[in-house]
Scaffold this active site. Sequence first.
Site: not given
Length: 284
Positions: A53, A97, A120
């Site tokens: 990322k 995460q 997200d």
Amino acid sequence: MSATIISGKTISAKLRQAVKAEADALREQGIVPGLAVILVGNDPASAIYVRNKEKACAECGFYSEKYELPAETSQAELLELIEKLNQDPKVHGILCQLPLPEQISEDAVIRAIRPEKDVDAFHPANVGHIMIGDHDFVPCTPAGVMAMLDECGIDPAGKHCVVVGRSNIVGKPMSMLLLHRHGTVTVCHSRTKDLADVCRSADILVAAVGRAGFITADMVKEGAVVIDVGINRTPEGKVVGDVCTAEVAEKAAWLTPVPGGVGVMTITMLMQNTLKAAKKQAAG
Ligand code: NAP
């Protein structure tokens, strides 16, 4: 039949160029899209995802911050960091995460991220928008699958789309995005009866189970589109999907590889969401 392989790498390279071009144009106006990524603990797979990322941010010309917190971090400490990032104007997107260590509630973390910075798209407010179909952010993995279908000119409208897996981050939003595009959607899970029969009736089969080699050729209709979302590590450390690639490739018309398929697209969609967040926040 020998399936055409849908390369997430190739499609991503093209889409990331477009993101970079937009980011370059924004920079002229003094706006640099910014993403903060938080990693708690030392899960090796998570560390790789976070590194990828960061790399993608650099490739797209984004500002990025990485927070690597120890496994024993308390929920209060993590929520404090998220609140700081919620207030930081340089940060347009926040990603924590998953999975998290057991002392931290994933739900509390998901709800703590401001919906405008929730790139997200896991916050209940964003999930609600996805359900209605007026969403800004699409969850990255299902969005990546839709982008792959679009790039290959595969229209879900009227097709039987079977999604195996009903998680909040993949299966459920995937089924919703296919439904918005007029697919006839069946969602399967561990209690589905006659799963092989259901899968065999799919024009588009999406496997998001998390079990290596779960989808075998006898579960696939001749000429189907097979999307492999799974990322599984074999005991030898090899990364494989949920689909028995070699045998399914003989039957399917289209197939996504692992690695180099949905995984890389997921990160590209994260870049698109971060760009969108920056534009929206800059517009006030
Ligand atoms: P998850 O939360 O563990 O969900 C797995 C789903 O599979 C559940 O709905 C489960 O059913 C279903 N399932 C398990 N065994 C089954 C069986 N025998 N028959 C039918 N259904 C079964 O996993 P996830 O987070 O959705 O992830 C799925 C896979 O995608 C994993 O390999 C993960 O690593 C991968 N993934 C990839 C990306 C990417 O970027 N490519 C992103 C996210 C996840 P129940 O609900 O009944 O338990």
